[in-house]
Design an enzyme around this catalytic site. Structure first.
Site, PDB file in Angstrom:
ATOM      1  N   LYS A  62       0.841  -1.213   0.000  1.00 29.77           N
ATOM      2  CA  LYS A  62       0.000   0.000   0.000  1.00 29.77           C
ATOM      3  C   LYS A  62       0.875   1.262   0.000  1.00 29.77           C
ATOM      4  O   LYS A  62       0.683   2.157  -0.811  1.00 29.77           O
ATOM      5  CB  LYS A  62      -0.907   0.034   1.252  1.00 29.77           C
ATOM      6  CG  LYS A  62      -1.848  -1.141   1.383  1.00 29.77           C
ATOM      7  CD  LYS A  62      -2.741  -1.012   2.598  1.00 29.77           C
ATOM      8  CE  LYS A  62      -2.026  -1.164   3.922  1.00 29.77           C
ATOM      9  NZ  LYS A  62      -1.461  -2.489   4.187  1.00 29.77           N
TER      10      LYS A  62
ATOM     11  N   ARG B  34      11.129  -1.644  12.056  1.00 33.74           N
ATOM     12  CA  ARG B  34       9.831  -1.162  12.549  1.00 33.74           C
ATOM     13  C   ARG B  34       9.368  -2.055  13.692  1.00 33.74           C
ATOM     14  O   ARG B  34       9.470  -3.280  13.591  1.00 33.74           O
ATOM     15  CB  ARG B  34       8.825  -1.168  11.385  1.00 33.74           C
ATOM     16  CG  ARG B  34       7.892   0.017  11.403  1.00 33.74           C
ATOM     17  CD  ARG B  34       7.040   0.045  10.167  1.00 33.74           C
ATOM     18  NE  ARG B  34       5.744  -0.592  10.375  1.00 33.74           N
ATOM     19  CZ  ARG B  34       4.742  -0.539   9.511  1.00 33.74           C
ATOM     20  NH1 ARG B  34       4.888   0.127   8.375  1.00 33.74           N
ATOM     21  NH2 ARG B  34       3.596  -1.130   9.755  1.00 33.74           N
TER      22      ARG B  34
ATOM     23  N   ARG C 263      -1.150  -9.137  12.864  1.00 32.99           N
ATOM     24  CA  ARG C 263      -1.676  -8.092  11.964  1.00 32.99           C
ATOM     25  C   ARG C 263      -2.464  -8.730  10.813  1.00 32.99           C
ATOM     26  O   ARG C 263      -3.487  -8.211  10.380  1.00 32.99           O
ATOM     27  CB  ARG C 263      -0.523  -7.228  11.421  1.00 32.99           C
ATOM     28  CG  ARG C 263       0.014  -6.247  12.473  1.00 32.99           C
ATOM     29  CD  ARG C 263       1.450  -5.817  12.198  1.00 32.99           C
ATOM     30  NE  ARG C 263       1.674  -5.141  10.947  1.00 32.99           N
ATOM     31  CZ  ARG C 263       2.871  -5.023  10.362  1.00 32.99           C
ATOM     32  NH1 ARG C 263       3.954  -5.563  10.920  1.00 32.99           N
ATOM     33  NH2 ARG C 263       2.991  -4.376   9.226  1.00 32.99           N
TER      34      ARG C 263
ATOM     35  N   ARG D 223     -10.209   0.888   7.729  1.00 32.82           N
ATOM     36  CA  ARG D 223      -9.784  -0.471   8.062  1.00 32.82           C
ATOM     37  C   ARG D 223     -10.855  -1.249   8.795  1.00 32.82           C
ATOM     38  O   ARG D 223     -10.633  -2.416   9.140  1.00 32.82           O
ATOM     39  CB  ARG D 223      -8.585  -0.364   9.002  1.00 32.82           C
ATOM     40  CG  ARG D 223      -7.284  -0.767   8.396  1.00 32.82           C
ATOM     41  CD  ARG D 223      -6.237  -0.322   9.393  1.00 32.82           C
ATOM     42  NE  ARG D 223      -5.091  -1.151   9.372  1.00 32.82           N
ATOM     43  CZ  ARG D 223      -3.946  -0.806   8.772  1.00 32.82           C
ATOM     44  NH1 ARG D 223      -3.847   0.328   8.142  1.00 32.82           N
ATOM     45  NH2 ARG D 223      -2.926  -1.610   8.830  1.00 32.82           N
TER      46      ARG D 223
ATOM     47  N   ARG E  89      11.954  -6.362   5.537  1.00 27.37           N
ATOM     48  CA  ARG E  89      11.986  -4.952   5.958  1.00 27.37           C
ATOM     49  C   ARG E  89      12.468  -4.829   7.406  1.00 27.37           C
ATOM     50  O   ARG E  89      13.164  -3.867   7.747  1.00 27.37           O
ATOM     51  CB  ARG E  89      10.590  -4.328   5.821  1.00 27.37           C
ATOM     52  CG  ARG E  89      10.569  -2.865   6.216  1.00 27.37           C
ATOM     53  CD  ARG E  89       9.246  -2.202   5.911  1.00 27.37           C
ATOM     54  NE  ARG E  89       8.181  -2.704   6.756  1.00 27.37           N
ATOM     55  CZ  ARG E  89       6.891  -2.370   6.627  1.00 27.37           C
ATOM     56  NH1 ARG E  89       6.527  -1.556   5.650  1.00 27.37           N
ATOM     57  NH2 ARG E  89       5.984  -2.849   7.449  1.00 27.37           N
TER      58      ARG E  89
HETATM   59  P1  AP5 Z   1       4.691  -1.472   1.978  1.00 25.02           P
HETATM   60  O1  AP5 Z   1       4.532  -0.698   0.738  1.00 25.02           O
HETATM   61  O2  AP5 Z   1       5.127  -0.770   3.222  1.00 25.02           O
HETATM   62  O3  AP5 Z   1       3.345  -2.277   2.278  1.00 25.02           O
HETATM   63  P2  AP5 Z   1       2.128  -1.870   3.160  1.00 25.02           P
HETATM   64  O4  AP5 Z   1       0.962  -2.619   2.620  1.00 25.02           O
HETATM   65  O5  AP5 Z   1       2.029  -0.383   3.258  1.00 25.02           O
HETATM   66  O6  AP5 Z   1       2.628  -2.533   4.529  1.00 25.02           O
HETATM   67  P3  AP5 Z   1       2.616  -1.996   6.000  1.00 25.02           P
HETATM   68  O7  AP5 Z   1       3.359  -2.993   6.818  1.00 25.02           O
HETATM   69  O8  AP5 Z   1       3.066  -0.583   6.075  1.00 25.02           O
HETATM   70  O9  AP5 Z   1       1.067  -2.105   6.263  1.00 25.02           O
HETATM   71  P4  AP5 Z   1       0.297  -2.128   7.554  1.00 25.02           P
HETATM   72  O10 AP5 Z   1      -1.105  -2.116   7.082  1.00 25.02           O
HETATM   73  O11 AP5 Z   1       0.647  -3.217   8.498  1.00 25.02           O
HETATM   74  O12 AP5 Z   1       0.823  -0.793   8.259  1.00 25.02           O
HETATM   75  P5  AP5 Z   1       0.224   0.628   8.549  1.00 25.02           P
HETATM   76  O13 AP5 Z   1       1.342   1.560   8.616  1.00 25.02           O
HETATM   77  O14 AP5 Z   1      -0.933   0.955   7.666  1.00 25.02           O
HETATM   78  O15 AP5 Z   1       5.649  -2.714   1.669  1.00 25.02           O
HETATM   79  C1  AP5 Z   1       6.064  -3.592   2.674  1.00 25.02           C
HETATM   80  C2  AP5 Z   1       7.513  -4.035   2.365  1.00 25.02           C
HETATM   81  O16 AP5 Z   1       7.507  -4.787   1.151  1.00 25.02           O
HETATM   82  C3  AP5 Z   1       8.467  -2.860   2.120  1.00 25.02           C
HETATM   83  O17 AP5 Z   1       9.733  -3.196   2.612  1.00 25.02           O
HETATM   84  C4  AP5 Z   1       8.486  -2.707   0.593  1.00 25.02           C
HETATM   85  O18 AP5 Z   1       9.694  -2.153   0.126  1.00 25.02           O
HETATM   86  C5  AP5 Z   1       8.294  -4.145   0.149  1.00 25.02           C
HETATM   87  N1  AP5 Z   1       7.550  -4.252  -1.110  1.00 25.02           N
HETATM   88  C6  AP5 Z   1       6.471  -3.523  -1.496  1.00 25.02           C
HETATM   89  N2  AP5 Z   1       6.042  -3.927  -2.709  1.00 25.02           N
HETATM   90  C7  AP5 Z   1       6.864  -4.953  -3.087  1.00 25.02           C
HETATM   91  C8  AP5 Z   1       6.935  -5.784  -4.237  1.00 25.02           C
HETATM   92  N3  AP5 Z   1       6.062  -5.668  -5.260  1.00 25.02           N
HETATM   93  N4  AP5 Z   1       7.899  -6.732  -4.273  1.00 25.02           N
HETATM   94  C9  AP5 Z   1       8.781  -6.869  -3.253  1.00 25.02           C
HETATM   95  N5  AP5 Z   1       8.780  -6.099  -2.135  1.00 25.02           N
HETATM   96  C10 AP5 Z   1       7.822  -5.158  -2.052  1.00 25.02           C
HETATM   97  O19 AP5 Z   1      -0.407   0.406  10.017  1.00 25.02           O
HETATM   98  C11 AP5 Z   1       0.442   0.101  11.131  1.00 25.02           C
HETATM   99  C12 AP5 Z   1      -0.403   0.046  12.396  1.00 25.02           C
HETATM  100  O20 AP5 Z   1      -0.982   1.351  12.639  1.00 25.02           O
HETATM  101  C13 AP5 Z   1      -1.609  -0.914  12.375  1.00 25.02           C
HETATM  102  O21 AP5 Z   1      -1.244  -2.237  12.719  1.00 25.02           O
HETATM  103  C14 AP5 Z   1      -2.527  -0.257  13.413  1.00 25.02           C
HETATM  104  O22 AP5 Z   1      -2.115  -0.544  14.722  1.00 25.02           O
HETATM  105  C15 AP5 Z   1      -2.298   1.236  13.163  1.00 25.02           C
HETATM  106  N6  AP5 Z   1      -3.240   1.784  12.168  1.00 25.02           N
HETATM  107  C16 AP5 Z   1      -2.934   2.352  10.960  1.00 25.02           C
HETATM  108  N7  AP5 Z   1      -4.044   2.724  10.307  1.00 25.02           N
HETATM  109  C17 AP5 Z   1      -5.072   2.382  11.118  1.00 25.02           C
HETATM  110  C18 AP5 Z   1      -6.483   2.478  10.975  1.00 25.02           C
HETATM  111  N8  AP5 Z   1      -7.044   2.992   9.868  1.00 25.02           N
HETATM  112  N9  AP5 Z   1      -7.252   2.002  12.011  1.00 25.02           N
HETATM  113  C19 AP5 Z   1      -6.699   1.500  13.136  1.00 25.02           C
HETATM  114  N10 AP5 Z   1      -5.366   1.359  13.310  1.00 25.02           N
HETATM  115  C20 AP5 Z   1      -4.568   1.798  12.311  1.00 25.02           C
END
Ligand code: AP5
Length: 189
Positions: A16, A136, A147, A91, A130
């Site tokens: 994402k 992280r 997660r 979410r 990562r």
């Molecule tokens: P990346 O692009 O970071 O993927 P992502 O889907 O954004 O993964 P996240 O781990 O950031 O998602 P998340 O939903 O757990 O975290 P968020 O910050 O939203 O890619 C991941 C890795 O893969 C990177 O190293 C990248 O380089 C690599 N990659 C990407 N594409 C690739 C490809 N095609 N091939 C190979 N490698 C690739 O949320 C974190 C926490 O915040 C949640 O757990 C929750 O506690 C809280 N939170 C956030 N939003 C909310 C909400 N709306 N409601 C409640 N809690 C929330």
């Protein structure tokens, strides 16, 4: 002309953040990532950050009222009138309904919702890779699996929510970043 008010969702590690960055560079609209905003609050040591940190480290979701407030404040800013890519919000169904209410009031409804689909083992491998680079605090195997469970239970129902509104496009999130970007471009055209 491409949609400019976009929801991007999918499981942790689906890409994402990576794809949202590419999309906003192309569309000239802001990326609105609740995860990034919460991590910034943690880094700043604010009251919000203190409350969110333990929840994030457990791999659970920060409460709907807190996250909806954060997202609403950001969506009210002037630059979001041009459009936005929502990354990781909504979410839960409560967040999706609140988002619809906020955007109705602003007269800027969602135009398309992209869900990135990819298998669990690929996600775990990406996030463990990562972990070795960025450190992280929620990128350890136990929390990653938690997660993923939280995603299946609380976020996956949004697929049906957006499909029922004819807004959903599923995009294969496997393969290289460039391949996924190309598929997103096709889904938007
Ligand atoms: P990346 O692009 O970071 O993927 P992502 O889907 O954004 O993964 P996240 O781990 O950031 O998602 P998340 O939903 O757990 O975290 P968020 O910050 O939203 O890619 C991941 C890795 O893969 C990177 O190293 C990248 O380089 C690599 N990659 C990407 N594409 C690739 C490809 N095609 N091939 C190979 N490698 C690739 O949320 C974190 C926490 O915040 C949640 O757990 C929750 O506690 C809280 N939170 C956030 N939003 C909310 C909400 N709306 N409601 C409640 N809690 C929330």
């Amino acid at each position: 002309m491409s949609a400019r008010r976009i929801v991007l969702f999918g499981p942790p590690g689906a890409g994402k953040g990576t794809q949202a960055e590419r999309l906003v560079a192309r569309l000239g609209v802001p990326q609105i990532s609740t995860g990034d905003m919460l991590r910034a609050a943690v880094a700043a040591g604010s009251e919000l950050g203190r409350r969110a940190q333990a929840v994030m480290d457990r791999g659970e979701l920060v409460s709907d009222d807190v996250v909806i407030g954060v997202a609403e404040e950001r969506l009210m800013q002037e630059d979001a009138r041009r459009g936005f890519v929502l990354d990781g919000f909504p979410r839960t169904l409560a967040q999706a309904e609140a988002l619809d209410g906020i955007l109705d009031r602003l007269a800027t409804p969602i135009e398309i919702c992209l869900v990135l689909a990819i298998g669990a083992e690929d996600l775990v491998a990406r996030l463990l890779k990562r972990a070795g680079i960025e450190g992280r605090s929620d990128d350890n195997e136990e929390t990653i699996r938690k997660r993923l469970r939280v995603y299946r239970e609380q976020t996956e129902p949004l697929v049906a929510y957006y499909r029922a509104r004819s807004l959903l496009r599923e995009v294969d999130g496997a393969g290289s970043m460039d391949e996924v970007e190309k598929r997103i471009g096709e889904a938007l055209s």
